[in-house]
Design an enzyme around this catalytic site. Structure first.
Site, PDB file in Angstrom:
ATOM      1  N   ASP A  83      -3.393   2.618  -5.780  1.00 52.94           N
ATOM      2  CA  ASP A  83      -2.149   2.658  -5.017  1.00 52.94           C
ATOM      3  C   ASP A  83      -1.950   1.455  -4.100  1.00 52.94           C
ATOM      4  O   ASP A  83      -1.190   1.525  -3.152  1.00 52.94           O
ATOM      5  CB  ASP A  83      -2.076   3.951  -4.198  1.00 52.94           C
ATOM      6  CG  ASP A  83      -2.948   3.892  -2.955  1.00 52.94           C
ATOM      7  OD1 ASP A  83      -4.020   3.266  -3.019  1.00 52.94           O
ATOM      8  OD2 ASP A  83      -2.543   4.445  -1.931  1.00 52.94           O
ATOM      9  N   GLU A  84      -2.656   0.356  -4.339  1.00 50.00           N
ATOM     10  CA  GLU A  84      -2.377  -0.829  -3.523  1.00 50.00           C
ATOM     11  C   GLU A  84      -2.526  -2.088  -4.357  1.00 50.00           C
ATOM     12  O   GLU A  84      -3.295  -2.118  -5.315  1.00 50.00           O
ATOM     13  CB  GLU A  84      -3.265  -0.881  -2.273  1.00 50.00           C
ATOM     14  CG  GLU A  84      -4.720  -1.021  -2.569  1.00 50.00           C
ATOM     15  CD  GLU A  84      -5.579  -1.086  -1.310  1.00 50.00           C
ATOM     16  OE1 GLU A  84      -5.447  -2.051  -0.535  1.00 50.00           O
ATOM     17  OE2 GLU A  84      -6.388  -0.169  -1.131  1.00 50.00           O
ATOM     18  N   ASP A 126       0.861  -1.178   0.000  1.00 50.86           N
ATOM     19  CA  ASP A 126       0.000   0.000   0.000  1.00 50.86           C
ATOM     20  C   ASP A 126       0.899   1.230   0.000  1.00 50.86           C
ATOM     21  O   ASP A 126       1.703   1.419   0.914  1.00 50.86           O
ATOM     22  CB  ASP A 126      -0.903  -0.038   1.243  1.00 50.86           C
ATOM     23  CG  ASP A 126      -1.964   1.045   1.210  1.00 50.86           C
ATOM     24  OD1 ASP A 126      -2.079   1.746   0.179  1.00 50.86           O
ATOM     25  OD2 ASP A 126      -2.673   1.196   2.220  1.00 50.86           O
TER      26      ASP A 126
END
Ligand SMILES: [Mg+2]
Length: 393
Positions: A110-111, A15
């Site tokens: 974003d993960e 993350d």
């Protein structure tokens, strides 16, 4: 109990830390170490999309109105944000992850979950594996990330969140029960505020409290959800890591710090969500047919409404207009605490073109959005905003 398939897997959850704000700090060295607020500039309508860790110390968080963030930190650096740039970084990150394993699932911009089981070129020791991956992200992408490593997705995701920013937490098969025991039940996948208060009423506050009950008891008391809780409480989760290109939907949701039934504010949120999803669809070269609106009220009841379009779409204004139409059909007598939009029924744009689904009007619209994405790339996400996301109150 089906525990075997999981226990031998190695799942990494990565993350990125304060992703949009970290990208801004990377691209603008003068922003580093300073409170950076991505969303809108003071005086503009809009909400905080991401706050840097420096900004969070002022009490600023996602979904807070920009005006409030400005009150809390007038010296902060406010930027409207540039989704095209963030998508570019996201793709770079995904490409890097694919060098570790072919099994990469981008869970959001974003993960990601990586299944690195049986990858001989990676360190065997989990701490060294985590440090290696974090080192590669830092060297190649120059951005901070937090990492969780565990035998399944549920544990890996909790682990990556525990020591943010730049955290690294590993949980092995033999540690998992003890690792979970002290955590509040809200950490469990599927436990929202409503089910949490029900469980707390029953004296179950932590995952450890849950571990004391057998599956039959929990299933009798809470039905199918009870079995689900039993497995998670013991760290059992058989969901596979699936590659991004077979993903079923693209969506985004926002939980507000303060519940609202101000339609204009809620339209602004819908506009921001629609814009984000449209930009992501176009960046990935895919179109969606079904648009789903999710509304959670302050009593935690959740409603979804969906509409299937006659043609697949990727335009912000269509996603916004359909979401708004769905939103207008529901009551907001109760205040709203969460809004989400997702687009499903995905197909590659090239496929739609081949199927000759586009007409002249569509071509013109595609050109328009190509220009919008260009301008947003150059001048920031909010340089061009749909009129409807800027209510004039
Ligand atoms: Mg993140």
């Amino acid at each position: 109990m089906n525990t075997l398939p999981n226990s031998n897997r190695i799942i990494v959850h990565i993350d990125m830390d304060a992703f949009f704000a970290s990208v801004e700090q990377l691209l603008h060295p003068e922003y580093r170490g300073k409170p950076v607020i991505v969303g809108a500039r003071p005086g503009q309508r809009g909400v905080v999309s991401t706050a840097s860790y420096e900004a969070r110390t002022y009490g600023i968080h996602s979904a807070m109105p920009i005006s409030k963030a400005y009150q809390l930190c007038p010296k902060g650096i406010f930027v409207s944000g540039n989704h095209k740039t963030y998508s570019d970084f996201s793709r770079k990150i995904q490409r890097l992850f694919s060098t570790f394993t072919p099994l990469v699932e981008m869970a959001s911009i974003d993960e990601a979950f990586l299944d690195v089981t049986g990858c001989p070129h990676l360190p065997e020791n989990w701490r060294r594996l985590g440090e290696f991956i974090r080192g590669q992200i830092s060297e190649t992408i120059h951005l901070p990330a937090s990492i969780g490593i565990a035998p399944n997705k549920f544990l890996a995701k909790i682990a990556s969140d525990l020591k943010k920013p730049q955290g690294l937490v590993t949980v092995t098969e033999s540690e998992k029960q003890r690792f979970l025991a002290p955590l509040p039940i809200q950490r469990m996948w599927g436990v929202g505020e409503k089910s949490a208060s029900m469980l707390i009423r029953d004296g179950i506050r932590t995952i450890g409290d849950m571990q004391k009950y057998d599956e039959n008891y929990l299933a009798r008391r809470y039905g199918k959800f009870g079995s689900h809780l039993f497995y998670l409480a013991h760290g059992i989760d058989n969901r596979p890591v699936t590659n991004d290109h077979i993903r079923k939907s693209i969506g985004r949701e926002t939980t507000f710090q303060h519940d609202s039934n101000d339609r204009k504010y809620l339209y602004t949120i819908l506009g921001t969500l629609a814009q984000d999803i449209g930009t992501r669809l176009r960046a990935k070269g895919i179109l969606g047919t079904t648009i789903t609106l999710k509304v959670r009220y302050n009593n935690f009841s959740t409603h979804t409404k969906r509409k299937t379009l006659s043609l697949p779409q990727d335009a912000d204004h269509i996603i916004f207009n359909v979401s708004k139409e769905l939103f207008d059909s529901i009551s907001i007598a109760q205040k709203v605490r969460l809004l989400g939009i997702s687009v499903s029924g995905l197909c590659p744009s090239a496929h739609a073109e081949q199927m000759d689904l586009f007409n002249q009007q569509q071509d013109t619209q595609n050109e328009l959005y190509a220009s919008i994405d260009q301008i947003r790339k150059k001048y920031g996400t909010n340089s061009i905003i749909m009129g409807n996301t800027l209510p004039n109150s």
